[in-house]
Design a protein around this motif. Structure first.
Motif, PDB file in Angstrom:
ATOM      1  N   ALA A 128       0.864  -1.186   0.000  1.00 11.83           N
ATOM      2  CA  ALA A 128       0.000   0.000   0.000  1.00 11.83           C
ATOM      3  C   ALA A 128       0.902   1.239   0.000  1.00 11.83           C
ATOM      4  N   PRO A 129       0.363   2.424  -0.428  1.00  8.08           N
ATOM      5  CA  PRO A 129       1.204   3.624  -0.485  1.00  8.08           C
ATOM      6  C   PRO A 129       1.993   3.875   0.796  1.00  8.08           C
ATOM      7  N   ALA A 130       1.356   3.684   1.961  1.00  8.05           N
ATOM      8  CA  ALA A 130       2.067   3.983   3.217  1.00  8.05           C
ATOM      9  C   ALA A 130       3.253   3.043   3.423  1.00  8.05           C
ATOM     10  N   ASP A 131       3.165   1.824   2.858  1.00  5.88           N
ATOM     11  CA  ASP A 131       4.281   0.879   3.027  1.00  5.88           C
ATOM     12  C   ASP A 131       5.558   1.376   2.370  1.00  5.88           C
ATOM     13  N   PHE A 132       5.381   2.130   1.277  1.00  6.17           N
ATOM     14  CA  PHE A 132       6.586   2.619   0.587  1.00  6.17           C
ATOM     15  C   PHE A 132       7.303   3.667   1.430  1.00  6.17           C
ATOM     16  N   VAL A 133       6.518   4.448   2.163  1.00  4.82           N
ATOM     17  CA  VAL A 133       7.131   5.445   3.061  1.00  4.82           C
ATOM     18  C   VAL A 133       7.896   4.708   4.158  1.00  4.82           C
ATOM     19  N   ASN A 134       7.250   3.667   4.735  1.00  5.12           N
ATOM     20  CA  ASN A 134       7.916   2.917   5.803  1.00  5.12           C
ATOM     21  C   ASN A 134       9.178   2.233   5.304  1.00  5.12           C
ATOM     22  N   PHE A 135       9.073   1.665   4.095  1.00  6.34           N
ATOM     23  CA  PHE A 135      10.234   0.970   3.521  1.00  6.34           C
ATOM     24  C   PHE A 135      11.413   1.939   3.418  1.00  6.34           C
ATOM     25  N   TYR A 136      11.123   3.114   2.847  1.00  5.98           N
ATOM     26  CA  TYR A 136      12.169   4.132   2.643  1.00  5.98           C
ATOM     27  C   TYR A 136      12.774   4.568   3.988  1.00  5.98           C
ATOM     28  N   GLY A 286      11.435  12.934  -2.061  1.00  4.43           N
ATOM     29  CA  GLY A 286      10.992  11.539  -1.925  1.00  4.43           C
ATOM     30  C   GLY A 286      10.403  10.974  -3.213  1.00  4.43           C
ATOM     31  N   LEU A 287      10.242  11.859  -4.239  1.00  3.91           N
ATOM     32  CA  LEU A 287       9.577  11.459  -5.478  1.00  3.91           C
ATOM     33  C   LEU A 287      10.101  10.133  -6.035  1.00  3.91           C
ATOM     34  N   LEU A 288      11.415   9.981  -6.035  1.00  5.09           N
ATOM     35  CA  LEU A 288      11.988   8.810  -6.707  1.00  5.09           C
ATOM     36  C   LEU A 288      12.013   7.551  -5.863  1.00  5.09           C
ATOM     37  N   PHE A 289      12.159   7.715  -4.554  1.00  7.03           N
ATOM     38  CA  PHE A 289      12.321   6.536  -3.711  1.00  7.03           C
ATOM     39  C   PHE A 289      11.048   6.182  -2.942  1.00  7.03           C
ATOM     40  N   VAL A 290      10.081   7.083  -2.902  1.00  8.41           N
ATOM     41  CA  VAL A 290       8.828   6.779  -2.199  1.00  8.41           C
ATOM     42  C   VAL A 290       7.663   6.744  -3.185  1.00  8.41           C
ATOM     43  N   THR A 291       7.533   7.822  -3.964  1.00  6.45           N
ATOM     44  CA  THR A 291       6.388   7.920  -4.860  1.00  6.45           C
ATOM     45  C   THR A 291       6.506   6.946  -6.033  1.00  6.45           C
TER      46      THR A 291
END
Ligand code: PFF
Length: 454
Positions: A128-136, A286-291
């Motif tokens: 889910a979108p929030a997981d990418f923030v956590n991953f980063y 964060g565009l490249l590593f989160v979005t």
């Protein structure tokens, strides 16, 4: 010293690809798209193009001519052309800037390796979108993993640099740059063909001039410096390996065109895909590593294999672009230590790699465990970025323009730009005018603004 049998690039194509390799990097594929996203799309791109033409190309020619004339590393170049004057400090500041940029740039470059592995192993599927923030956040803040990737990246850079100018730098650029273009094209085509991509294309092509304020002008100029590798003697060092018949103005225009095309193509990968899945492009660094991992997942997630493949390709593209830039940063410092302190090339390279490893480790830790330790209110990572990109590069660019426009003997400038009168250069007068007046005044304006002195 090592001037008579100095190494040379073997071919004209090698010269262009190595210099363009230095210019094309995280600045094009990471920094340019998020700046474009934040500053309103096409209008920012137009202003950026103006900066490349008015400041970037002439200063690149200036760096080229200083390097080729002096046949030296960037510190010695000024000593040779202006003996006994303080100009030598411009070169020394460039070497220091190269060392500092390489330290934190390798950390971000290392992240691309983790993302290649994570995307390839399918870790982005079903997130889910929030997981990418956590991953980063958990990756970047991890105590040792990003340090290991930065070390791997520095080691690869090291191995190429110790092989020398022709066999290391030139050969690797000839291999990596075409690969980079192929990946860029494939990804841009996939992105543009997505249903709903039209809005993203419009964002890139339709300028909204109401968005152009002084902040846009200043950001575009700073971006042009960073992206074209200007202001720290990087292209000056490369030009010391150019042959006497290399056409300097033509090479500068070619590099500027390649660099700008890659940045715009990177925009054509990111914005159409982001708009197609309804994600706003103004998300900052964060565009490249989160979005973006999220964008790939949503746009192509119906076929998980394709989503993973495209994400892997994208991060390989980013890693290749970063590598051709870290090589050039490394070379600036290695050439300096090698020539000024009589060290062998490989010993000089080892010192650079070791030093950057230590500083890079501290920069990486400053984003996680050490984030509470700040200097002037910034983490070490942010401090290095601020001091180099926002202070040292513009200052270096300003001095390079003043040195070439006002101080250096006119005969030398003309001889180098026209290859001792053998090239007919109709815009010679314009180049000198830009170096004498437009570039110094423009850069001084950015610089003062960055320091918030206005
Ligand atoms: N031009 C590189 C980029 O766009 O990522 C960064 C860079 C490389 C800056 C070399 C300065 C330099 F000397």
């Amino acid at each position: 010293m090592t001037t008579n049998n100095r190494a040379n690039f073997g071919s004209k194509l090698g010269v262009i690809l190595a210099s363009a390799g230095s210019a094309v990097g995280l600045g094009n594929i990471w920094r340019f798209p998020y700046m474009t996203g934040e500053h309103g799309g096409a209008a920012f791109i137009l202003v950026y193009l103006g900066c490349v033409l008015l400041f970037g190309a002439p200063i690149m020619m200036a760096e080229f001519l200083i390097g080729r004339r002096s046949q030296s590393n960037t510190a010695r170049a000024y000593q040779k052309l202006a003996p006994g004057t303080p100009w030598r400090w411009v070169g020394r500041m460039g070497v220091l800037a190269g060392f500092l940029i390489l330290s934190y740039y390798s950390v971000v470059a290392g992240w691309t390796l983790e993302y290649i592995c994570a995307a390839g192993l399918g870790h982005f599927a079903d997130k889910a979108p929030a997981d990418f923030v956590n991953f980063y956040n958990s990756f970047v803040g991890h105590p040792w993993l990003p340090v290991v990737w930065a070390a791997v990246f520095l080691l690869i850079t090291h191995l190429i640099v110790v092989k020398g100018v022709e066999k290391g730098i030139e050969r690797s650029s000839k291999l990596m740059m075409p690969l980079l273009f192929i990946l860029l094209l494939i990804l841009a085509i996939c992105s543009v063909l997505l249903p709903g991509a039209g809005q993203g294309i419009e964002f890139l092509l339709k300028p909204d001039f109401s968005k152009v304020d002084s902040n846009v002008l200043l950001s575009a100029m700073g971006q042009a410096f960073f992206s074209l590798s200007l202001g720290m003697g990087c292209l000056c060092t490369y030009a010391s390996y150019f042959k006497p018949d290399t056409n300097l103005p033509k090479t500068a225009f070619s590099v500027a065109i390649i660099d700008t095309s890659v940045a715009i193509l990177a925009g054509f990968i990111i914005f159409p895909a982001a708009f197609a899945v309804g994600i706003q492009p103004d998300q900052g660094p964060g565009l490249l590593f989160v979005t973006l991992p999220n964008v790939f997942q949503q746009a192509f997630g119906g076929v998980p294999f394709i989503a993973a493949l495209l994400a892997v390709m994208f991060y390989i593209l980013l890693a290749l672009a970063a590598l051709t830039s870290t090589i050039s940063l490394h070379e600036v410092v290695t050439a300096y230590l090698h020539e000024e302190f009589n060290l062998t090339r490989s010993k000089a390279a080892r010192l650079v790699t070791g030093g950057c490893l230590v500083l890079g480790m501290l920069c990486s830790l400053s984003l996680g465990l050490g984030k509470d330790y700040t200097l002037f209110g910034m983490t070490l990572f942010d401090l290095f970025d601020f001091v180099t990109a926002k202070l040292m590069l513009p200052l270096g660019g300003l001095f390079i323009a003043l040195f070439t426009g006002w101080f250096l003997n006119k005969k030398i400038v003309r001889e180098e730009l026209t290859n001792r009168g053998t090239l007919h250069l109709r815009i010679y007068g314009l180049i000198i005018f830009l170096l004498k007046f437009v570039a110094p005044i423009g850069i001084a304006f950015v610089f003062i603004n960055e320091l918030k002195l206005l």
